[in-house]
Design a protein around this motif. Structure first.
Motif, PDB file in Angstrom:
ATOM      1  N   HIS A  40       0.808  -1.225   0.000  1.00  0.00           N
ATOM      2  CA  HIS A  40       0.000   0.000   0.000  1.00  0.00           C
ATOM      3  C   HIS A  40       0.841   1.275   0.000  1.00  0.00           C
ATOM      4  CE1 HIS A  40      -3.376  -2.636   0.423  1.00  0.00           C
ATOM      5  NE2 HIS A  40      -2.939  -3.119   1.569  1.00  0.00           N
ATOM      6  N   THR A  57     -12.620  -8.439   8.216  1.00  0.00           N
ATOM      7  CA  THR A  57     -12.503  -7.811   6.905  1.00  0.00           C
ATOM      8  C   THR A  57     -13.532  -8.381   5.932  1.00  0.00           C
ATOM      9  OG1 THR A  57     -10.144  -7.426   7.255  1.00  0.00           O
ATOM     10  CG2 THR A  57     -10.936  -7.345   4.991  1.00  0.00           C
ATOM     11  N   GLU A  58     -13.596  -9.704   5.861  1.00  0.00           N
ATOM     12  CA  GLU A  58     -14.527 -10.338   4.933  1.00  0.00           C
ATOM     13  C   GLU A  58     -15.980 -10.169   5.376  1.00  0.00           C
ATOM     14  OE1 GLU A  58     -13.323 -14.385   4.668  1.00  0.00           O
ATOM     15  OE2 GLU A  58     -11.260 -13.907   4.064  1.00  0.00           O
ATOM     16  N   GLY A  70     -16.959  -6.316   5.020  1.00  0.00           N
ATOM     17  CA  GLY A  70     -16.690  -5.633   3.766  1.00  0.00           C
ATOM     18  C   GLY A  70     -15.693  -4.491   3.872  1.00  0.00           C
ATOM     19  N   LEU A  71     -14.736  -4.587   4.781  1.00  0.00           N
ATOM     20  CA  LEU A  71     -13.711  -3.553   4.928  1.00  0.00           C
ATOM     21  C   LEU A  71     -12.829  -3.505   3.685  1.00  0.00           C
ATOM     22  CD1 LEU A  71     -12.271  -1.544   6.928  1.00  0.00           C
ATOM     23  CD2 LEU A  71     -10.835  -3.482   7.599  1.00  0.00           C
ATOM     24  N   THR A  72     -12.598  -2.297   3.143  1.00  0.00           N
ATOM     25  CA  THR A  72     -11.780  -2.152   1.935  1.00  0.00           C
ATOM     26  C   THR A  72     -10.750  -1.046   2.115  1.00  0.00           C
ATOM     27  OG1 THR A  72     -13.111  -0.430   0.830  1.00  0.00           O
ATOM     28  CG2 THR A  72     -13.852  -2.734   0.596  1.00  0.00           C
ATOM     29  N   ALA A  73      -9.890  -0.908   1.125  1.00  0.00           N
ATOM     30  CA  ALA A  73      -8.850   0.122   1.156  1.00  0.00           C
ATOM     31  C   ALA A  73      -9.427   1.532   1.110  1.00  0.00           C
ATOM     32  CB  ALA A  73      -7.881  -0.085  -0.016  1.00  0.00           C
ATOM     33  N   ASP A  74     -10.670   1.669   0.720  1.00  0.00           N
ATOM     34  CA  ASP A  74     -11.292   2.988   0.666  1.00  0.00           C
ATOM     35  C   ASP A  74     -11.834   3.450   2.011  1.00  0.00           C
ATOM     36  OD1 ASP A  74     -10.835   3.236  -2.077  1.00  0.00           O
ATOM     37  OD2 ASP A  74     -12.688   2.157  -2.571  1.00  0.00           O
ATOM     38  N   ASP A  75     -11.798   2.577   3.009  1.00  0.00           N
ATOM     39  CA  ASP A  75     -12.360   2.939   4.316  1.00  0.00           C
ATOM     40  C   ASP A  75     -11.388   3.782   5.138  1.00  0.00           C
ATOM     41  OD1 ASP A  75     -15.074   1.926   4.748  1.00  0.00           O
ATOM     42  OD2 ASP A  75     -14.192  -0.044   4.352  1.00  0.00           O
ATOM     43  N   ALA A 104      -6.033  -4.354   5.011  1.00  0.00           N
ATOM     44  CA  ALA A 104      -6.915  -3.943   3.917  1.00  0.00           C
ATOM     45  C   ALA A 104      -6.378  -2.738   3.155  1.00  0.00           C
ATOM     46  CB  ALA A 104      -8.305  -3.623   4.465  1.00  0.00           C
ATOM     47  N   ALA A 118      -6.529   0.290   4.344  1.00  0.00           N
ATOM     48  CA  ALA A 118      -7.388   1.409   4.714  1.00  0.00           C
ATOM     49  C   ALA A 118      -6.618   2.383   5.616  1.00  0.00           C
ATOM     50  CB  ALA A 118      -8.640   0.892   5.412  1.00  0.00           C
TER      51      ALA A 118
END
Length: 499
Positions: free
Chosen positions: A18, A180-181, A184-189, A213, A215
């Motif tokens: 990241h 995470t799964e 629905g945690l994502t890099a946009d959070d 993730a 994030a």
């Protein structure tokens, strides 16, 4: 640092992946993923140079901060065993965990008033100071940790001494993947975390999952106030809010709501103690943000999460890797049993105690009662065990022991109660042979207990009602110490009543 432990390896891989994205921020500093990895490597080298090979167990006694995150991963990278201690632990708790778990050193953000005898050293580039306990490690006098243990956290014990939970690398990673799964945690959070890393709510939702993730992890500092929280939400542009029920009550009751400041927040997460339906409803109406109850156990990690805002009550359905079932107790209460991939291995300082609560199928007896319907869990009560006050588990025997040491005290008991505002508090009831005051006992408790363990209510009785077996009759006790109802005001026209 050539043979990197699994958690350290996954952390560094996430940082490399990241890169220049913002990783973590508090009110004093921020680091990108590359910057975080660099700081962790530098701090790990300092710890390796400072700590001899026999000083492997290091407890972090600090509030959430960027430096706390750096210190945790640096300990992992340096091959040390981190213990996440509650920042509100006082001298008694710190002495207990040092003695019971063989802690060799502490990393603290309060070096000027660290309460244990220690040789304090600065850590370049980090606000946390390293306190080397004196004397050093006891030869053969401490329990051996499990070979797979990566991290230790604490929960209350039955004797007033914190119990130390051992978690393997695999268990910690499983908890992160499950969250995470499942959510629905994502890099946009952008996650704003107000819960302490020493608690499972923050540990399982924020410390590792956010970084894996890619994030952003934003940390709140200082006393939680509605104005301060609103500023932190606006400053971070948070998409997720992780906090205990107290935070949502503060925001729900705030004189000024400022819903526009919460426009970026898509979901708020609450756990550790039950969130009142009125508080939940008021918060959601004022800010337009749904609150999802998260059910987790210190010993098992994350268990359930409510994915559907259309279900306003209950604790949701099982997260990936978690299984739930009910078991009828002799009393008829249905106890919740949980099996997860993120369960603790054992208690370091209480051998065999955790294993006793795990059945042949690997299900842990939670001590909570509840219902399962349509795959959703609803907690209905607690069978026994520590008090759960504002997200912290408190052993009543510790508080009772403090009270019993006061001259003239014949008996003492404490239990979870509500104050005049309806907030959960510890209620201490004392039977004493001499005149005593609430202020006297408050002063004694404040001098000997962590702040969050100090009773919010104190009552005095001639005797505490007990059964022939010596058990407290809680129903009768609650009746005896219930506030007296306010006298009814007579009608204004009833002259005789006013005389």
């Amino acid at each position: 640092m050539s043979d990197q432990p699994l958690l350290a390896d996954r952390f560094l891989r996430a940082c490399a992946e990241h890169g220049d994205r913002l990783a973590v921020q508090d009110d004093r500093r921020s680091l990108t993923y590359h910057g975080l990895a660099e700081q962790v490597r530098k701090t790990a080298r300092v710890l390796e140079e400072t700590l001899t090979a026999d000083r492997r167990r290091v407890a972090i006694h600090a509030h959430n901060s960027v430096d706390h995150v750096v210190a945790y991963y640096a300990l992992l990278l340096a091959g040390r065993l981190p213990f996440l201690a509650d920042a509100q632990f006082g001298p008694t708790e710190l002495r207990h965990i040092a003695d019971d778990c063989g802690i060799d050193a502490f990393l603290t953000d309060r070096p000027a008033d660290f309460p244990l005898p220690a040789r304090l050293r600065t850590v370049p580039g980090n606000r946390l100071a390293l306190g080397l306990l004196d004397p050093g490690p006891a030869a053969g006098g401490r329990p051996a940790s499990h070979p797979a243990t990566a991290t230790c956290r604490f929960t209350s014990g039955t004797t007033g001494r914190p119990k130390c939970l051992e978690f393997s690398h695999t268990a910690v990673l499983s908890a992160a993947r499950s969250w995470t799964e499942g959510t629905g945690l994502t890099a946009d959070d952008r996650v704003l975390c107000l819960a302490a890393f020493s608690n499972g709510l923050a540990f399982n939702t924020s410390l590792l999952p956010v970084l894996l993730a890619g994030a952003q992890l934003h940390l709140y500092s200082g006393l939680p106030t509605s104005a301060g929280i609103r500023r932190a939400v606006t400053r971070s542009g948070a998409t997720r809010l992780v906090a205990f029920p107290l935070v949502y009550r503060l925001l729900a009751e705030a004189p000024q709501a400022d819903p526009a400041g919460f426009a970026t927040v898509t979901r708020a997460f609450s756990a550790a103690s039950a969130l009142g339906s009125e508080v939940k409803k008021a918060f959601e109406q004022r800010y337009g943000v749904p609150i999802a109850d998260y059910y987790g156990i210190a010993e098992t990690g994350p268990c359930t999460y409510e994915r559907d805002p259309a279900h306003p009550t209950g604790q949701g359905s099982a997260l990936p890797g978690a299984d739930l079932r009910l078991r009828a107790r002799p009393s008829g209460d249905p106890e919740i049993l949980v099996r997860t991939a993120s369960m603790a291995t054992r208690y370091l300082n209480a051998p065999g105690l955790l294993e006793q609560r795990v059945d042949a199928d690997g299900f842990y007896a939670t001590g909570d009662t509840g219902r399962l319907g349509g795959g959703r869990l609803r907690i209905t009560g607690r069978i026994a065990g520590p008090l759960n006050i504002a997200g912290r588990k408190i052993d009543p025997t510790e508080i009772e022991a403090v009270a019993r040491r006061v001259p003239g005290v014949r008996d003492a008991v404490c239990f979870a109660d509500r104050d005049a505002r309806g907030e959960a508090v510890v209620h201490l009831v004392v039977a004493t042979s001499r005149p005593s005051s609430r202020q006297e006992f408050l002063g004694i408790c404040r001098s000997r207990l962590a702040a969050y363990k100090v009773p919010g209510r104190i009552s005095f009785l001639r005797a505490i009602p007990r059964s022939s077996a010596g058990k407290v009759r809680l129903t009768e006790l609650a009746r005896l110490v219930a506030p007296a109802p306010a006298p009814a005001q007579p009608p204004a026209h009833d002259k005789d009543a006013l005389r």
